[in-house]
Design a protein around this motif. Structure first.
Motif, mmCIF file in Angstrom:
data_model
loop_
_atom_site.group_PDB
_atom_site.id
_atom_site.type_symbol
_atom_site.label_atom_id
_atom_site.label_comp_id
_atom_site.label_asym_id
_atom_site.label_seq_id
_atom_site.Cartn_x
_atom_site.Cartn_y
_atom_site.Cartn_z
ATOM 1 N N ALA A 204 0.941 -1.157 -0.085
ATOM 2 C CA ALA A 204 0.069 0.054 0.275
ATOM 3 C C ALA A 204 0.790 1.369 0.119
ATOM 4 O O ALA A 204 2.146 0.991 0.359
ATOM 5 N N ARG A 205 0.158 2.220 -0.344
ATOM 6 C CA ARG A 205 0.654 3.737 -0.129
ATOM 7 C C ARG A 205 -0.030 4.483 0.852
ATOM 8 O O ARG A 205 -1.371 4.091 0.780
ATOM 9 N N ARG A 206 0.337 4.991 1.979
ATOM 10 C CA ARG A 206 -0.244 5.542 2.901
ATOM 11 C C ARG A 206 0.190 7.065 3.337
ATOM 12 O O ARG A 206 1.218 7.243 2.900
ATOM 13 N N THR A 207 -0.832 7.598 4.109
ATOM 14 C CA THR A 207 -0.410 9.172 4.240
ATOM 15 C C THR A 207 -0.061 9.048 5.783
ATOM 16 O O THR A 207 -0.641 8.815 6.636
ATOM 17 N N GLN A 208 1.174 9.696 5.937
ATOM 18 C CA GLN A 208 1.649 10.183 7.452
ATOM 19 C C GLN A 208 1.572 11.417 7.484
ATOM 20 O O GLN A 208 1.989 12.392 6.813
ATOM 21 N N GLY A 209 1.329 11.726 9.032
ATOM 22 C CA GLY A 209 1.282 13.249 9.258
ATOM 23 C C GLY A 209 1.181 13.401 10.615
ATOM 24 O O GLY A 209 1.432 12.652 11.551
ATOM 25 N N LEU A 210 0.717 14.679 10.813
ATOM 26 C CA LEU A 210 0.468 15.190 12.299
ATOM 27 C C LEU A 210 -1.211 14.900 12.616
ATOM 28 O O LEU A 210 -1.715 15.314 12.117
ATOM 29 N N ILE A 211 -1.146 14.172 13.894
ATOM 30 C CA ILE A 211 -2.485 14.047 14.245
ATOM 31 C C ILE A 211 -2.693 15.202 15.416
ATOM 32 O O ILE A 211 -1.879 15.333 16.130
ATOM 33 N N VAL A 212 -3.773 15.728 15.035
ATOM 34 C CA VAL A 212 -3.921 17.139 16.127
ATOM 35 C C VAL A 212 -5.343 16.935 16.628
ATOM 36 O O VAL A 212 -6.065 16.321 16.044
ATOM 37 N N ALA A 213 -5.616 17.780 17.411
ATOM 38 C CA ALA A 213 -7.205 18.149 18.031
ATOM 39 C C ALA A 213 -7.950 18.549 16.815
ATOM 40 O O ALA A 213 -7.552 19.126 15.903
ATOM 41 N N PRO A 214 -9.223 18.393 16.966
ATOM 42 C CA PRO A 214 -10.238 18.770 15.923
ATOM 43 C C PRO A 214 -10.126 20.381 15.764
ATOM 44 O O PRO A 214 -9.976 21.055 16.641
ATOM 45 N N GLY A 215 -9.910 20.739 14.296
ATOM 46 C CA GLY A 215 -9.734 22.030 13.973
ATOM 47 C C GLY A 215 -8.235 22.620 14.066
ATOM 48 O O GLY A 215 -7.999 23.857 13.945
ATOM 49 N N LEU A 340 -10.346 3.037 3.043
ATOM 50 C CA LEU A 340 -9.535 3.551 4.098
ATOM 51 C C LEU A 340 -8.968 4.760 4.053
ATOM 52 O O LEU A 340 -8.077 5.033 2.912
ATOM 53 N N ALA A 341 -9.184 5.842 4.865
ATOM 54 C CA ALA A 341 -8.666 7.063 4.772
ATOM 55 C C ALA A 341 -7.083 6.962 4.694
ATOM 56 O O ALA A 341 -6.508 6.586 5.500
ATOM 57 N N GLY A 342 -6.648 7.469 3.547
ATOM 58 C CA GLY A 342 -5.112 7.680 3.817
ATOM 59 C C GLY A 342 -4.518 6.535 2.899
ATOM 60 O O GLY A 342 -3.173 6.570 2.719
ATOM 61 N N TYR A 343 -5.171 5.733 2.378
ATOM 62 C CA TYR A 343 -4.838 4.326 1.785
ATOM 63 C C TYR A 343 -5.109 4.176 0.236
ATOM 64 O O TYR A 343 -5.818 4.566 -0.124
ATOM 65 N N THR A 344 -4.063 3.809 -0.404
ATOM 66 C CA THR A 344 -4.022 3.362 -1.691
ATOM 67 C C THR A 344 -3.423 2.079 -1.920
ATOM 68 O O THR A 344 -2.193 2.247 -1.708
ATOM 69 N N PRO A 345 -4.161 1.238 -2.627
ATOM 70 C CA PRO A 345 -3.194 0.216 -3.289
ATOM 71 C C PRO A 345 -2.189 0.252 -4.074
ATOM 72 O O PRO A 345 -2.257 1.293 -5.173
#
Length: 383
Positions: A204-215, A340-345
């Motif tokens: 897969a290809r997937r997205t990594q990043g910063l998980i932050v509070a809503p907004g 799945l959010a952020g995923y691509t086969p």
């Protein structure tokens, strides 16, 4: 206090009882037949066996089980009667749970006796798509060769080490697209993976990043912002692919780990990082998009990365590995992963050239047309 230990038996004819214990069975037989000899005949055991077993239990449990009056039949002692009552009460109260456990065990062991079923052990860096894949494989119950994935989540480094030590068939790990030769990623994985010994299967290809509070209330858009604002960070453990990725990104940004408040605090999975942010015990952490979206959190994408499956060349053609590769290439699985959010086969199930996905390996073509690689230990094939 006496403790209870559960056992189970595998047999072609284990009977209909959900759970059995020889002591209550012996006590019940003595109560019904009034003698050790009668109980032994009813149970199909020898007098000596029943007598010896009851005496051993009396010693272990610290109480008399059988009493005899002169000229009277054998009877259960008060202690023996209470033990028999307790066993009946426990079985009556716990019957639904025991039945469910019994059914689960039988289903699990049915796989072992199915000559067509495959079980594949996979140590892997935490990944939600693999969780979905395990469920997807299990749902293919009508397949000619059912596939069961035994997944143990651990760090990327530990997963590959487990593969090299023979503790699993596949290892899941992830890297950035086209990692540079001098990067920490290259220095970490190059000693663990060798051309000619290992094979890479696309996943897969997937997205990594910063998980932050809503907004995203702190307005974080980069690791530099995390350092500048002093946001409370939550990290992943040493040996995890995300920790390796973070350290590479910090080096590229010219940031020291001391600039990140909370760098030394870690959580074992993307899910746990997201939960820490959701609970307010951290402001930000590195993780995958799906973990953030699942908890209604904000997400700041930083990069796309590849998730790889590694195996030894010797296991590539094994039936279980082939069954997984076939499943990975089905349109049904591609469609599910795309939800799945952020995923691509990405090259799902395909065997990929190591120099293509891990480009720190360089292969030169000899004058005679043969391929030569810079495999470790080869003096003539230096990088």
């Amino acid at each position: 206090m006496h403790r209870v230990q559960l056992h189970y038996t595998l047999s072609r004819d284990a009977g209909d009882a959900l759970i059995r214990n020889p002591l209550p069975e012996m006590l019940q037989a003595v109560a019904e037949h009034g003698s050790i000899s009668g109980a032994a005949r009813a149970l199909g055991l020898s007098y000596r066996h029943v007598w010896g077993a009851l005496k051993r239990w009396e010693e272990q449990l610290g109480g008399e089980l059988i009493v005899w009056g002169k000229g009277q039949a054998a009877q259960l002692s008060a202690f023996g009667s209470k033990l028999l009552w307790a066993e009946r009460q426990a079985q009556a109260r716990l019957a639904p749970q025991i039945a469910a456990l019994h059914a689960d065990l039988e289903r699990a062991f049915a796989v072992a006796f199915d000559e067509h079923a495959h079980v594949l052990t996979l140590y892997a860096s935490h990944d939600d798509a693999l969780v979905a894949l395990r469920a997807h494989a299990a749902a293919q119950s009508d397949a000619d060769a059912p596939l069961h994935l035994d997944i143990r989540f651990t760090g990327s480094v530990d997963a590959i080490r487990a593969l090299n030590e023979g503790r699993c068939t596949l290892a899941g790990f992830h890297t950035v697209e086209q990692p540079a030769a001098p990067s920490l990623t290259a220095r970490t994985y190059k000693p663990l993976l060798q051309p000619g010994l290992h094979k890479i299967i696309g996943f897969a290809r997937r997205t990594q990043g910063l998980i932050v509070a809503p907004g995203n209330p702190l307005g974080l858009a980069s690791l530099a912002d995390v350092a500048r604002t002093g946001a409370r960070f939550v990290n992943r453990p040493l040996g995890s692919g995300t920790r390796v990725l973070l350290d590479d990104l910090l080096a590229q940004a010219g940031l020291d780990v001391q600039h990140i408040a909370g760098y030394t605090r870690d959580e074992p999975s993307h899910t746990a990082v997201a939960q820490a942010v959701a609970a307010g015990t951290a402001d930000v952490g590195m993780g995958i998009e799906l973990a953030a979206r699942a908890r209604g959190l904000g997400f700041v994408p930083l990069l796309q990365e590849r998730y790889h499956l590694a195996c030894l060349k010797a296991s590539l053609d094994q039936p279980a590995t082939q069954a997984l590769r076939t499943l990975l290439q089905t349109p049904a699985w591609h469609a599910q992963m795309a939800t799945l959010a952020g995923y691509t086969p990405l090259h799902c199930g395909e065997v990929l050239a190591m120099s293509r996905v891990l480009p720190w390996w360089r292969f030169a073509r000899k004058k005679d047309g043969a391929r030569a690689g810079n495999t470790p230990g080869s003096a003539r094939n230096k990088p």
